[in-house]
Design an enzyme around this catalytic site. Structure first.
Site, PDB file in Angstrom:
ATOM      1  N   ASP A  78       3.993  11.235   0.154  1.00 50.32           N
ATOM      2  CA  ASP A  78       3.773  10.008  -0.620  1.00 50.32           C
ATOM      3  C   ASP A  78       4.496   8.860   0.073  1.00 50.32           C
ATOM      4  OD1 ASP A  78       2.394  11.391  -2.578  1.00 50.32           O
ATOM      5  OD2 ASP A  78       3.977  11.304  -4.075  1.00 50.32           O
ATOM      6  N   GLN A 132      -0.627   1.971   1.958  1.00 46.03           N
ATOM      7  CA  GLN A 132      -0.699   1.092   0.779  1.00 46.03           C
ATOM      8  C   GLN A 132      -1.412  -0.213   1.143  1.00 46.03           C
ATOM      9  OE1 GLN A 132       3.496   1.261   0.865  1.00 46.03           O
ATOM     10  NE2 GLN A 132       3.720   2.305  -1.096  1.00 46.03           N
ATOM     11  N   ARG A 168      -4.117   9.131   2.339  1.00 51.24           N
ATOM     12  CA  ARG A 168      -4.478   8.607   1.022  1.00 51.24           C
ATOM     13  C   ARG A 168      -4.359   7.091   1.103  1.00 51.24           C
ATOM     14  NH1 ARG A 168      -0.129  10.091  -2.839  1.00 51.24           N
ATOM     15  NH2 ARG A 168      -1.159  12.104  -2.989  1.00 51.24           N
TER      16      ARG A 168
HETATM   17  P1  FDA Z   1      -5.265  -1.036 -11.240  1.00 46.16           P
HETATM   18  O1  FDA Z   1      -3.809  -1.105 -11.330  1.00 46.16           O
HETATM   19  O2  FDA Z   1      -6.034  -2.303 -11.124  1.00 46.16           O
HETATM   20  O3  FDA Z   1      -5.789  -0.216 -12.465  1.00 46.16           O
HETATM   21  C1  FDA Z   1      -7.168  -0.087 -12.719  1.00 46.16           C
HETATM   22  C2  FDA Z   1      -7.354   0.293 -14.150  1.00 46.16           C
HETATM   23  O4  FDA Z   1      -6.736   1.554 -14.395  1.00 46.16           O
HETATM   24  C3  FDA Z   1      -6.726  -0.718 -15.110  1.00 46.16           C
HETATM   25  O5  FDA Z   1      -7.614  -0.921 -16.160  1.00 46.16           O
HETATM   26  C4  FDA Z   1      -5.467  -0.054 -15.594  1.00 46.16           C
HETATM   27  O6  FDA Z   1      -5.185  -0.367 -16.923  1.00 46.16           O
HETATM   28  C5  FDA Z   1      -5.816   1.414 -15.462  1.00 46.16           C
HETATM   29  N1  FDA Z   1      -4.591   2.080 -15.072  1.00 46.16           N
HETATM   30  C6  FDA Z   1      -3.970   2.036 -13.900  1.00 46.16           C
HETATM   31  N2  FDA Z   1      -2.857   2.766 -13.937  1.00 46.16           N
HETATM   32  C7  FDA Z   1      -2.794   3.260 -15.211  1.00 46.16           C
HETATM   33  C8  FDA Z   1      -1.915   4.073 -15.900  1.00 46.16           C
HETATM   34  N3  FDA Z   1      -0.838   4.562 -15.331  1.00 46.16           N
HETATM   35  N4  FDA Z   1      -2.177   4.391 -17.189  1.00 46.16           N
HETATM   36  C9  FDA Z   1      -3.264   3.962 -17.784  1.00 46.16           C
HETATM   37  N5  FDA Z   1      -4.156   3.171 -17.191  1.00 46.16           N
HETATM   38  C10 FDA Z   1      -3.920   2.832 -15.936  1.00 46.16           C
HETATM   39  N6  FDA Z   1       1.473   4.257  -4.998  1.00 46.16           N
HETATM   40  C11 FDA Z   1       2.371   4.205  -4.003  1.00 46.16           C
HETATM   41  O7  FDA Z   1       2.989   3.156  -3.790  1.00 46.16           O
HETATM   42  N7  FDA Z   1       2.623   5.308  -3.242  1.00 46.16           N
HETATM   43  C12 FDA Z   1       1.950   6.479  -3.418  1.00 46.16           C
HETATM   44  O8  FDA Z   1       2.194   7.454  -2.695  1.00 46.16           O
HETATM   45  C13 FDA Z   1       0.983   6.534  -4.464  1.00 46.16           C
HETATM   46  N8  FDA Z   1       0.275   7.675  -4.715  1.00 46.16           N
HETATM   47  C14 FDA Z   1      -0.767   7.644  -5.610  1.00 46.16           C
HETATM   48  C15 FDA Z   1      -1.591   8.759  -5.762  1.00 46.16           C
HETATM   49  C16 FDA Z   1      -2.705   8.706  -6.595  1.00 46.16           C
HETATM   50  C17 FDA Z   1      -3.595   9.905  -6.714  1.00 46.16           C
HETATM   51  C18 FDA Z   1      -2.995   7.504  -7.300  1.00 46.16           C
HETATM   52  C19 FDA Z   1      -4.217   7.398  -8.164  1.00 46.16           C
HETATM   53  C20 FDA Z   1      -2.156   6.428  -7.193  1.00 46.16           C
HETATM   54  C21 FDA Z   1      -1.032   6.477  -6.363  1.00 46.16           C
HETATM   55  N9  FDA Z   1      -0.172   5.394  -6.242  1.00 46.16           N
HETATM   56  C22 FDA Z   1       0.764   5.389  -5.250  1.00 46.16           C
HETATM   57  C23 FDA Z   1      -0.245   4.278  -7.224  1.00 46.16           C
HETATM   58  C24 FDA Z   1      -1.158   3.179  -6.748  1.00 46.16           C
HETATM   59  O9  FDA Z   1      -0.587   2.548  -5.620  1.00 46.16           O
HETATM   60  C25 FDA Z   1      -1.402   2.138  -7.842  1.00 46.16           C
HETATM   61  O10 FDA Z   1      -0.210   1.532  -8.195  1.00 46.16           O
HETATM   62  C26 FDA Z   1      -2.036   2.687  -9.103  1.00 46.16           C
HETATM   63  O11 FDA Z   1      -3.038   3.638  -8.805  1.00 46.16           O
HETATM   64  C27 FDA Z   1      -2.715   1.553  -9.901  1.00 46.16           C
HETATM   65  O12 FDA Z   1      -3.698   0.931  -9.107  1.00 46.16           O
HETATM   66  P2  FDA Z   1      -5.268   1.140  -9.317  1.00 46.16           P
HETATM   67  O13 FDA Z   1      -5.916   1.137  -7.975  1.00 46.16           O
HETATM   68  O14 FDA Z   1      -5.527   2.345 -10.128  1.00 46.16           O
HETATM   69  O15 FDA Z   1      -5.774  -0.182  -9.993  1.00 46.16           O
END
Ligand code: FDA
Length: 286
Positions: free
Chosen positions: A111, A140, A161
């Site tokens: 990660d 990222q 990822r």
């Molecule tokens: P965004 O934040 O725009 O969310 C899209 C929608 O999903 C919104 O409607 C929001 O409300 C909903 N949503 C998002 N997160 C939610 C939550 N926790 N609960 C409920 N609803 C939620 N980051 C990092 O810095 N290092 C890493 O190694 C990883 N690893 C990682 C693995 C996986 C499998 C995922 C899915 C994510 C990560 N992340 C991460 C986190 C990533 O960088 C990011 O912060 C979150 O996924 C939120 O971004 P989205 O792309 O989902 O969009």
């Protein structure tokens, strides 16, 4: 916030405190047709014995995944297994974990934490990659540097990822606007694909998923070159089942362990709506 108050809010995002609880969740996820990646919660470990104990737990987790015949790999935070202590400590511990992954024909994802650790995490990754095939890293899309990193790291069997990035970063090094971050996500997806790399598209953003799908379909990106990834417990309104039924591979990130508190607070800050949702459920259950 005291832990006893936070616990009901954490429950949707954390697959329990023990190996057994987490493995039951992974089995259920697999039974629904999704892959998993499992993570023992925790970071910034300052004590060598603790970093080594976590390392041993990860090694054992591969054995348990194998015994239970689960479709599941492992994701780790480098500062959980020694990077907060020294690069050398993290390298030694990650090498042990990778040896176990190799023995069980499994895979390890490093990660990506905040930008203090980006260089060191890529250094660890490159070092591991020189000996082990079965290792990937995270890029990222909020960081300005990421396209350059993606280009430099991409090789035939590069596995990354892509996510937006979850930490607060300064505007001198990171995009702040959601559209820019999304655009860069797409740029990174294209860059990795152009290099023949495997990508995990980690997002819950429905609009971004639509953009990815449109590009995948128009460019005929081979299905064995990517997967979608989501976090355990984040509501997806049926989208995962839809993607699965269309034949796309989906992996659910399953965090568990006694150190669930910080992780859950981060998730809570990301989506305060979950508070209302949990409270409603608490009353429903009474
Ligand atoms: P965004 O934040 O725009 O969310 C899209 C929608 O999903 C919104 O409607 C929001 O409300 C909903 N949503 C998002 N997160 C939610 C939550 N926790 N609960 C409920 N609803 C939620 N980051 C990092 O810095 N290092 C890493 O190694 C990883 N690893 C990682 C693995 C996986 C499998 C995922 C899915 C994510 C990560 N992340 C991460 C986190 C990533 O960088 C990011 O912060 C979150 O996924 C939120 O971004 P989205 O792309 O989902 O969009």
């Amino acid at each position: 916030m005291p832990k006893w108050i936070a616990k009901p809010f954490a429950r949707p995002y954390v697959a329990g405190e023990t190996f057994d609880e987490a493995l039951v969740q992974v089995k259920t996820i697999n039974d629904h047709g999704f892959s998993a990646t499992i993570d023992i919660l925790g970071e910034h470990v300052t004590n060598i014995d603790k970093a080594r104990s976590i390392t041993n737990q990860y090694c054992d987790l591969y054995r348990q995944i194998d015994i239970n015949q689960l479709d599941c790999n492992i994701s780790i935070k480098p500062t959980h297994v020694g990077l907060f202590i020294s690069l050398a400590e993290a390298m030694a511990n990650i090498a042990s974990i990778l040896e176990s992954a190799k023995n069980y024909n499994n895979f390890l994802r490093l990660d990506m934490e905040n930008s203090l650790y980006t260089d060191q995490t890529f250094e660890l990754f490159k070092h591991c990659k020189s000996t082990y095939k079965n290792v990937g890293v995270v890029i990222q899309s909020y960081l300005h540097r990421s396209l350059e990193d993606a280009k430099q790291l991409s090789a035939i069997d590069f596995n990354a990822r892509i996510c937006k990035g979850i930490y607060q970063e300064a505007e001198t090094i990171a995009f702040q606007g959601s559209e820019e971050i999304k655009e860069n996500f797409m740029t990174l997806a294209r860059a990795l694909s152009a290099k023949g790399a495997y990508a995990g598209y980690a997002t819950h953003d429905q609009d971004l998923i639509d953009q990815l799908l449109a590009w995948i379909e128009s460019e005929n990106i081979p299905p064995d070159k990517f997967e979608f990834q989501v976090l355990y417990g984040v509501p997806m309104a049926g989208r995962l089942e839809e993607l699965r039924n269309q034949g796309y591979k989906i992996r659910v990130y399953v965090p568990f362990g006694p150190d669930w508190f910080d992780y859950s607070l981060r998730r809570l800050k990301e989506n305060p709506d979950i508070v209302g949702y949990v409270i409603k459920n608490m009353f429903k259950n009474e």
